[in-house]
Design an enzyme around this catalytic site. Structure first.
Site, short mmCIF file in Angstrom:
data_model
loop_
_atom_site.label_atom_id
_atom_site.label_comp_id
_atom_site.label_asym_id
_atom_site.label_seq_id
_atom_site.Cartn_x
_atom_site.Cartn_y
_atom_site.Cartn_z
N LYS A 29 0.83 -1.22 0.00
CA LYS A 29 0.00 0.00 0.00
C LYS A 29 0.86 1.26 0.00
O LYS A 29 0.39 2.35 -0.34
CB LYS A 29 -0.94 0.00 1.21
N ASP B 299 11.61 -11.00 8.47
CA ASP B 299 10.55 -11.41 9.39
C ASP B 299 9.86 -12.68 8.90
O ASP B 299 9.57 -13.58 9.69
CB ASP B 299 9.53 -10.25 9.50
N ASP C 294 9.58 -16.06 11.02
CA ASP C 294 8.25 -16.54 11.43
C ASP C 294 7.80 -17.78 10.66
O ASP C 294 6.74 -18.34 10.96
CB ASP C 294 7.20 -15.44 11.22
N ARG D 6 2.81 -13.43 1.54
CA ARG D 6 2.99 -12.00 1.79
C ARG D 6 2.34 -11.28 0.63
O ARG D 6 2.65 -11.53 -0.52
CB ARG D 6 4.50 -11.68 1.86
N LYS E 161 8.89 -2.12 17.47
CA LYS E 161 8.84 -2.91 16.24
C LYS E 161 8.03 -2.22 15.14
O LYS E 161 8.28 -2.44 13.95
CB LYS E 161 8.26 -4.29 16.54
N PHE F 229 -2.34 2.08 16.15
CA PHE F 229 -2.42 1.39 14.86
C PHE F 229 -2.19 -0.11 15.02
O PHE F 229 -2.91 -0.93 14.46
CB PHE F 229 -1.37 1.99 13.91
N ASP G 292 -4.57 -3.31 14.47
CA ASP G 292 -4.17 -4.43 13.62
C ASP G 292 -4.47 -5.77 14.32
O ASP G 292 -4.97 -6.70 13.70
CB ASP G 292 -2.67 -4.34 13.33
#
Length: 347
Positions: free
Chosen positions: A50, A95, A99, A104, A192, A231, A235
């Protein structure tokens, strides 16, 4: 150039920057095949999002000047914006490996794409290095060149501290709810997410315009960090309560053992029996166990709890914005624009 940038205008700057980065590799006689690899990594990992962080740099610069940017100003601000997107790309590629993520932006993560694998670690380093190549190319003669370098270094380090706390607090393969706390949660989200997502774009705009002072940077930080925390809490809320067609993904925080706002709130108010439900079901790759946690979140009325938090935090931020000292070079509209983007968002 319009006062508020569009994704199309912002993306139009990228090919020029990509060309410069690829020219840099030619200085070292990097073979053609490897140049093509780097080009593909840049396009897949930096493009396609975005770009909210990146576009916030020209938008903030325009609001600080209270006028549209000239073509040259826009290019410089958008270039700093793309450095922010490269930083984001560096974090995301790394990341996803840490993880073990699958997708993605609706496609396989970079490290899962054919022939990539752990080469992605080096690709992440190259995405980070690209920031400093572009800084040197376009800002070496800028009076705040050193400040810009130090800002990127500091924000990168802050983000890595947040990531370290996240990885050690909530490893996917070892569930221990005693590890979780709101204090740890706040540290993770502030370091983070909030610094690079909210503070960095405004600080970059202030430095680019050469109007940054210790006072206005501190005032910006004091507003933008709580905004960034809000924010991330939003999320976490959307991961569980948002509609997948709105947020563009299926939430996985429960199964991934995330130290999220929701589980921390649940731990604060759960009865011993409800705590047992969390102990038995949280952080496990099992749809039925995930459903048991979701049911508990509903019982604990976490949706209403978030809505109350959102109204309270938005009111606090509006109050802080009202006290912005515009004689210091800041403009209230910069912060109002950030708040407008996230207040009651559904994706």
């Amino acid at each position: 150039m319009a006062q508020k940038t569009t994704l199309k205008e912002f993306e139009a700057v990228f090919p020029k920057l990509e060309e410069v980065l690829l020219q840099d590799t030619q200085k070292y006689n990097l073979p053609k095949e490897q140049q093509e690899w780097f080009k593909k990594s840049l396009e897949i990992n930096a493009m396609g999002g975005k770009c909210n962080r990146g576009m916030s740099v020209p938008d903030s610069a325009s609001l600080l000047l209270e006028r549209p940017l000239s073509d040259d100003e826009y290019f410089k601000a958008a270039t700093l914006g793309w450095m922010t997107e490269l930083l984001q790309a560096f974090f995301l590629v790394s990341d996803d490996i840490m993880d073990g993520s699958i997708t993605r932006r609706g496609k396989p993560c970079w490290y899962r794409q054919e022939g990539v694998g752990m080469i992605a670690i080096n690709d992440a380093f190259m995405l980070e290095a690209a920031i400093y190549n572009l800084l040197r190319r376009y800002f070496r003669d800028h009076p705040r060149y050193v400040d810009l370098i130090e800002l990127f270094h500091e924000v990168t380090y802050q983000t890595e501290l947040g990531q370290l706390c996240d990885l050690l607090t909530a490893p996917e393969d070892r569930v221990n709810l005693d590890n979780f706390s709101m204090e740890k949660y706040r540290f993770i989200v502030v370091y983070k997410t909030a610094y690079y997502s909210f503070y960095l774009p405004v600080a970059l705009a202030l430095y680019m315009l050469d109007i940054a002072t210790p006072q206005n940077l501190k005032q910006a930080e004091d507003i933008l960090i709580p905004l960034g925390e809000y924010f991330q809490i939003q999320d976490d809320y959307l991961d569980n309560f948002g509609l997948p067609e709105h947020i563009g993904k299926i939430g996985t925080d429960i199964m991934d053992n995330k130290c999220s706002w929701l589980v921390n709130q649940a731990l604060q108010i759960a009865t011993p029996e409800q705590r047992q439900v969390l102990e038995e079901n949280y952080g496990q790759k099992d749809k039925e166990k995930e459903a048991a946690v979701k049911k508990l979140f509903d019982e604990l009325q976490l949706k209403q709890r978030f809505e109350e938090f959102e109204e309270k935090r938005a009111a606090e931020i509006r109050e802080m914005i009202s006290k912005v000292d515009e004689s210091q070079g800041l403009k209230k509209t910069v912060f109002e624009a950030f708040l407008a983007k996230i207040y009651k968002r559904s994706k």
